[in-house]
Motif scaffolding. Structure first.
Motif, PDB file in Angstrom:
ATOM      1  N   PHE A  65      28.127   5.624   8.229  1.00 11.80           N
ATOM      2  CA  PHE A  65      28.632   5.613   6.853  1.00 11.80           C
ATOM      3  C   PHE A  65      29.444   6.879   6.580  1.00 11.80           C
ATOM      4  N   ALA A  66      28.890   8.031   6.943  1.00  8.21           N
ATOM      5  CA  ALA A  66      29.577   9.304   6.697  1.00  8.21           C
ATOM      6  C   ALA A  66      30.895   9.366   7.468  1.00  8.21           C
ATOM      7  N   TYR A  67      30.895   8.827   8.682  1.00 11.32           N
ATOM      8  CA  TYR A  67      32.124   8.860   9.490  1.00 11.32           C
ATOM      9  C   TYR A  67      33.207   7.982   8.878  1.00 11.32           C
ATOM     10  N   VAL A  68      32.865   6.765   8.494  1.00  9.25           N
ATOM     11  CA  VAL A  68      33.857   5.841   7.928  1.00  9.25           C
ATOM     12  C   VAL A  68      34.410   6.400   6.620  1.00  9.25           C
ATOM     13  N   VAL A  69      33.546   6.927   5.764  1.00  9.91           N
ATOM     14  CA  VAL A  69      34.008   7.533   4.514  1.00  9.91           C
ATOM     15  C   VAL A  69      34.884   8.753   4.813  1.00  9.91           C
ATOM     16  N   GLY A  70      34.508   9.528   5.821  1.00 15.51           N
ATOM     17  CA  GLY A  70      35.278  10.710   6.188  1.00 15.51           C
ATOM     18  C   GLY A  70      36.692  10.370   6.623  1.00 15.51           C
ATOM     19  N   VAL A  71      36.838   9.296   7.393  1.00 14.84           N
ATOM     20  CA  VAL A  71      38.174   8.872   7.816  1.00 14.84           C
ATOM     21  C   VAL A  71      38.991   8.435   6.595  1.00 14.84           C
ATOM     22  N   GLY A  72      38.358   7.710   5.679  1.00 11.34           N
ATOM     23  CA  GLY A  72      39.044   7.333   4.445  1.00 11.34           C
ATOM     24  C   GLY A  72      39.445   8.538   3.622  1.00 11.34           C
ATOM     25  N   ARG A  73      38.583   9.544   3.587  1.00  7.74           N
ATOM     26  CA  ARG A  73      38.864  10.773   2.827  1.00  7.74           C
ATOM     27  C   ARG A  73      40.065  11.518   3.439  1.00  7.74           C
ATOM     28  N   TRP A  74      40.090  11.598   4.756  1.00  4.43           N
ATOM     29  CA  TRP A  74      41.185  12.260   5.454  1.00  4.43           C
ATOM     30  C   TRP A  74      42.502  11.519   5.164  1.00  4.43           C
ATOM     31  N   SER A  75      42.464  10.199   5.277  1.00  2.00           N
ATOM     32  CA  SER A  75      43.665   9.383   5.026  1.00  2.00           C
ATOM     33  C   SER A  75      44.168   9.563   3.602  1.00  2.00           C
ATOM     34  N   LEU A  76      43.242   9.635   2.641  1.00  3.18           N
ATOM     35  CA  LEU A  76      43.634   9.822   1.242  1.00  3.18           C
ATOM     36  C   LEU A  76      44.361  11.143   1.051  1.00  3.18           C
ATOM     37  N   ARG A  77      43.867  12.213   1.662  1.00  6.10           N
ATOM     38  CA  ARG A  77      44.513  13.516   1.516  1.00  6.10           C
ATOM     39  C   ARG A  77      45.925  13.504   2.087  1.00  6.10           C
ATOM     40  N   VAL A  78      46.093  12.862   3.239  1.00 11.05           N
ATOM     41  CA  VAL A  78      47.428  12.774   3.841  1.00 11.05           C
ATOM     42  C   VAL A  78      48.356  11.950   2.949  1.00 11.05           C
ATOM     43  N   ASN A  79      47.844  10.859   2.388  1.00 10.75           N
ATOM     44  CA  ASN A  79      48.642  10.026   1.489  1.00 10.75           C
ATOM     45  C   ASN A  79      49.051  10.813   0.238  1.00 10.75           C
ATOM     46  N   ALA A  80      48.119  11.595  -0.298  1.00  6.62           N
ATOM     47  CA  ALA A  80      48.418  12.385  -1.494  1.00  6.62           C
ATOM     48  C   ALA A  80      49.489  13.433  -1.209  1.00  6.62           C
ATOM     49  N   TYR A  81      49.473  13.994  -0.015  1.00  7.26           N
ATOM     50  CA  TYR A  81      50.439  15.027   0.362  1.00  7.26           C
ATOM     51  C   TYR A  81      51.806  14.446   0.694  1.00  7.26           C
ATOM     52  N   ALA A  82      51.834  13.432   1.562  1.00  5.97           N
ATOM     53  CA  ALA A  82      53.101  12.968   2.127  1.00  5.97           C
ATOM     54  C   ALA A  82      53.781  11.867   1.321  1.00  5.97           C
ATOM     55  N   PHE A  83      53.009  11.069   0.571  1.00  2.00           N
ATOM     56  CA  PHE A  83      53.594   9.899  -0.081  1.00  2.00           C
ATOM     57  C   PHE A  83      53.398   9.869  -1.602  1.00  2.00           C
ATOM     58  N   LEU A  84      52.213  10.208  -2.084  1.00  2.00           N
ATOM     59  CA  LEU A  84      52.051  10.319  -3.536  1.00  2.00           C
ATOM     60  C   LEU A  84      52.703  11.597  -4.054  1.00  2.00           C
ATOM     61  N   LEU A  85      52.831  12.599  -3.174  1.00  2.00           N
ATOM     62  CA  LEU A  85      53.567  13.833  -3.484  1.00  2.00           C
ATOM     63  C   LEU A  85      52.959  14.614  -4.647  1.00  2.00           C
ATOM     64  N   VAL A  86      51.630  14.626  -4.727  1.00  2.00           N
ATOM     65  CA  VAL A  86      50.978  15.316  -5.846  1.00  2.00           C
ATOM     66  C   VAL A  86      50.600  16.757  -5.515  1.00  2.00           C
ATOM     67  N   THR A  87      50.756  17.162  -4.253  1.00  2.00           N
ATOM     68  CA  THR A  87      50.381  18.520  -3.863  1.00  2.00           C
ATOM     69  C   THR A  87      51.249  18.991  -2.699  1.00  2.00           C
ATOM     70  N   ASP A  88      51.480  20.311  -2.645  1.00  2.00           N
ATOM     71  CA  ASP A  88      52.176  20.914  -1.515  1.00  2.00           C
ATOM     72  C   ASP A  88      51.192  21.555  -0.535  1.00  2.00           C
ATOM     73  N   ARG A  89      49.929  21.562  -0.884  1.00  2.00           N
ATOM     74  CA  ARG A  89      48.914  22.149  -0.008  1.00  2.00           C
ATOM     75  C   ARG A  89      48.691  21.238   1.191  1.00  2.00           C
ATOM     76  N   TYR A  90      48.843  21.789   2.387  1.00  2.00           N
ATOM     77  CA  TYR A  90      48.740  20.964   3.596  1.00  2.00           C
ATOM     78  C   TYR A  90      47.321  20.436   3.746  1.00  2.00           C
ATOM     79  N   PRO A  91      47.165  19.152   4.084  1.00  2.00           N
ATOM     80  CA  PRO A  91      45.825  18.565   4.178  1.00  2.00           C
ATOM     81  C   PRO A  91      44.995  19.215   5.283  1.00  2.00           C
ATOM     82  N   PRO A  92      43.736  19.478   5.025  1.00  2.00           N
ATOM     83  CA  PRO A  92      42.863  20.025   6.064  1.00  2.00           C
ATOM     84  C   PRO A  92      42.538  18.975   7.122  1.00  2.00           C
TER      85      PRO A  92
END
Length: 208
Positions: free
Chosen positions: A177-204
């Motif tokens: 469960f933690a792994y699957v949620v973690g992958v979703g969390r990582w994907s969300l951060r990349v989407n927010a940075y590269a496509f939603l464009l809501v932050t300039d902070r590079y995703p961890p």
């Protein structure tokens, strides 16, 4: 005498995902999940597709990204209603994804948050965003894409294992469960940075 001052804690990332861990999961809906998810998956696909996008699966989202990039570059402005729409569409997609991934038994709502919590911060464009960086963010995010491919394959395998575990025990193994949620969390951060464009902070590079 030198006084040590602890560094200030790093601010939370602009996009965050959490999913409530379910105590028990229904075996029947888990068994038939690929069938149950179809109607709401069709609704989501209709929302994100338009015109040629019905066949290509990306025209609408690509247009939203391009329009946002132009708005930031030309006007240095991110309309609040525009942001709200992108955020709510992302939340809805996350609920459908969580249901498909067996993380919840609750059928995805088009409105309510339910057990899938997606938070995306509205940016202060003039203070927090570089007007020209959106031109290359998709390129700068390539290392994340490379890592997310095997991580996503691993998540699919984890979902298959969890499917058998739920049918046998009614529970989603914590580690999976933690792994699957973690992958979703990582994907969300990349989407927010590269496509939603809501932050300039590079995703961890982290599942946490």
């Amino acid at each position: 005498m030198t006084t040590y001052t602890a560094p200030a804690p790093r601010a939370a990332y602009a996009a965050r995902l959490n999913v409530d861990y379910p105590a028990r999961l229904d075996r029947l809906t888990t068994l038939l999940r690929l069938i149950w998810v179809l109607p709401i998956a069709v609704v989501l696909s209709v929302l994100v597709a338009s015109g040629e996008g019905v066949r290509t699966g990306g025209a609408f989202l690509g247009g939203l990204w391009l329009a946002t990039m132009l708005m930031l570059g030309v006007r240095v402005f991110y309309p609040r209603w525009w942001f709200d729409f992108a955020r709510e569409l992302t939340r809805f997609g996350a609920r459908v994804g969580a249901y498909f991934a067996l993380l919840t038994d609750r059928y995805p709502s088009t409105v309510d948050e339910q057990s899938v919590h997606v938070e995306i911060d509205y940016p202060d464009v003039e203070r927090d965003l570089n007007r020209w960086l959106p031109l290359v963010k998709w390129l700068l995010a390539i290392p994340h894409y490379v890592i997310l491919v095997p991580l996503s394959i691993g998540a699919l395998l984890a979902i298959v294992v969890a499917w058998f575990a739920i049918l046998a025990t009614g529970r989603y193994p914590h580690a999976l469960f933690a792994y699957v949620v973690g992958v979703g969390r990582w994907s969300l951060r990349v989407n927010a940075y590269a496509f939603l464009l809501v932050t300039d902070r590079y995703p961890p590079f982290s599942l946490k």
